[in-house]
Design an enzyme around this catalytic site. Structure first.
Site, short mmCIF file in Angstrom:
data_model
loop_
_atom_site.label_atom_id
_atom_site.label_comp_id
_atom_site.label_asym_id
_atom_site.label_seq_id
_atom_site.Cartn_x
_atom_site.Cartn_y
_atom_site.Cartn_z
N ALA A 13 33.53 0.08 94.42
CA ALA A 13 34.35 -1.05 94.29
C ALA A 13 35.13 -0.89 92.90
CB ALA A 13 33.76 -2.18 94.35
N ARG A 18 39.53 2.17 82.92
CA ARG A 18 39.57 3.23 81.50
C ARG A 18 40.37 4.47 82.07
NH1 ARG A 18 33.80 3.05 80.07
NH2 ARG A 18 34.04 4.66 78.46
N GLY A 144 20.24 2.64 79.94
CA GLY A 144 18.86 1.92 80.22
C GLY A 144 17.74 2.97 80.13
N ASN A 173 18.01 5.77 82.69
CA ASN A 173 18.45 5.46 84.23
C ASN A 173 19.87 6.19 84.58
OD1 ASN A 173 18.45 4.08 86.62
ND2 ASN A 173 19.31 2.04 85.61
N LYS A 337 55.06 30.27 102.62
CA LYS A 337 54.86 28.92 103.10
C LYS A 337 54.79 28.69 104.32
CE LYS A 337 57.60 25.67 103.57
NZ LYS A 337 57.99 25.12 104.87
N ASN A 363 57.70 45.64 107.31
CA ASN A 363 57.94 45.86 106.01
C ASN A 363 59.06 44.69 105.40
OD1 ASN A 363 57.28 47.80 103.45
ND2 ASN A 363 59.19 47.27 103.47
N ALA A 366 62.12 44.01 98.82
CA ALA A 366 62.00 43.44 97.51
C ALA A 366 63.39 42.31 97.64
CB ALA A 366 62.03 44.24 96.26
#
Length: 451
Positions: A13, A18, A144, A173, A337, A363, A366
């Site tokens: 929760a 920070r 603690g 702790n 992609k 193939n 390039a």
């Protein structure tokens, strides 16, 4: 242990102010998975187990993430933040039916392991009321302290309340705790808020158990495993620990990492045998790498399936939806992609293959690109088996290149090319009926050009 029932309550929760982020703290990633996902993955699962996640108000995204990872997860809202015990009791409805073992964990401790949860449960099976997780702190300031007598935990003393001698204790702790599920509501219900903050602290459960004459014990783990994340700096520290773990596990499984410290892995990466990864490779989520594959330096791979003996890079980028068949080769400065490249396909240099299917042993020369976007929609390019696409070609989707077709260098293909046909320039010349074969014979003296 598997015969005992369990409920794991994950406290998630916290706002994480920070972190300086609008994203809830537990949704920040480590090794390409959220902090919460790591904790839920480690929590007990299977027959007799249940899971509850306590979230803050207006944190539906956290609830959605919990159910994505664990569809069986129940979620409860802690409307007010009145301490850890108060947060646990937000899930009272889940606790009430009763289980053998109640586990309490935190959504911002991504390094905790399933083995540690199992170790926490073991003392409960032997009659303990509480098993608390502790660690030896390099610098215990702020933590603690566990006060122990022999093997028993008698108290958890917060830094502000600890004596000078108690502050010298380095057994601290971790916050994670296992409670006898049959006694849990009785114990939790006795926790008060008579403290400076007026909050209900889970640590007070140890004192309550002692007054009842029941037993509390300590289970120790490493400091790394219970790192909590409150800042971006701590997030980076946890990432470093997780990456070290993942690299070690990969190498123990037979993966060759030439410079391990330069390789970044995802928690869900799947490796086959005899995989080699060169320096400076990033592997994102959803990647599966089969036997004998080599990933060369400076490559970036996400949501991709790689077949056996595939070669990737250097400097390759494989984006989501890429699938490469056995023996496929992706060379330097190639991007893919949503592309399926079947066995033996070669895309060796400076090409973009997106929204495409490329048949076996084709193939791609390039500088070739599949022009998949017309400004409004994405379109598909289909290239048949054994096709040869010359350098600097543009394939304007939607378009189909037939089996054995030959695309001359510099071509812009806007229409389908039949099987065994040859296409040159801007579709001005298309030779059918074996034209590509005749072209190859003319140019190579009867020998097909190498692919």
């Amino acid at each position: 242990m598997t015969a005992r029932s369990s409920l794991t309550i994950v406290l998630a929760a916290g706002e994480g102010t920070r972190m300086r982020s609008s994203l809830p703290k537990v949704l920040h990633p480590v090794a390409h998975q959220t902090l919460l996902a790591h904790v839920l993955a480690a929590a007990p699962k299977g027959t007799g187990t249940s899971l509850a996640v306590v979230i803050g108000p207006d944190h539906q995204a956290v609830a959605d993430e919990a159910r994505r990872i664990r569809p069986d997860a129940l979620t409860f809202v802690q409307a007010e933040r009145l301490g850890t015990a108060h947060a646990v009791l937000a899930a009272r409805e889940a606790i009430a039916p009763g289980v053998d073992d109640l586990l309490i964990a935190f959504g911002d401790t991504p390094l905790i392991s399933a083995e540690t949860f199992a170790r926490l449960r073991a003392p409960l099976a032997k009659g303990a009321a509480i098993a608390a997780l502790g660690f030896r702190a390099t610098d215990p300031t702020g933590y603690g302290r566990f006060i122990v007598e022999g093997d028993r935990l008698v108290a958890i003393r917060e830094q502000a309340d600890a004596s000078e001698e108690e502050r010298k204790i380095d057994l601290c702790n971790a916050g994670v705790m296992a409670i006898d599920g049959r006694r849990a509501l009785d114990i939790l219900g006795q926790i008060g808020n008579a403290n400076s903050k007026g909050e209900y602290y889970l640590t007070d459960a140890v004192g309550i158990v002692r007054k009842q004459g029941w037993e509390s014990v300590v289970i120790e783990t490493s400091e790394d495993e219970v790192r909590g994340i409150n800042t971006k700096a701590q997030l980076a520290e946890a990432e470093a620990v997780m990456q070290t773990r993942l690299r070690k596990a990969a190498m123990e499984a037979g993966v060759t990492l030439i410079a391990p410290e330069t390789v970044y892995l995802s928690a869900d990466t799947v490796f086959g045998k005899d995989v080699t990864i060169e320096p400076f490779v990033v592997i994102g989520p959803g990647v599966s790498i089969a036997d004998g594959t080599v990933i060369h330096s400076f490559s970036h791979i996400v949501e991709t399936t790689l077949g056996k003996k595939v070669s990737i890079g250097p400097y390759a980028r494989l984006r989501p939806g890429t699938s490469l068949g056995d023996g496929a080769r992706i060379g330097n400065f190639v991007e893919t992609k949503a592309a399926t490249l079947e066995a033996g396909v070669k895309v060796n240099h400076l090409s973009y293959i997106g929204d495409a299917t490329v048949g076996a042993n084709s193939n791609i020369g390039a500088g070739t690109i599949t022009c998949n976007y017309d400004g409004f929609k994405k379109h598909k390019t289909v290239i048949g088996q054994g096709a040869f696409v010359g350098t600097n070609s543009s394939l304007v989707a939607p378009v189909k290149i037939g089996n054995g077709a030959y695309i001359g260098s510099g071509s812009v293909i806007t229409r389908d090319v039949p099987d065994d046909a040859m296409a040159l320039e801007r579709n001005q010349q298309t030779v059918r009926e074996g034209g590509a074969t005749r072209y190859r014979e003319m140019k190579t003296g009867g020998k097909k050009p190498e692919k």
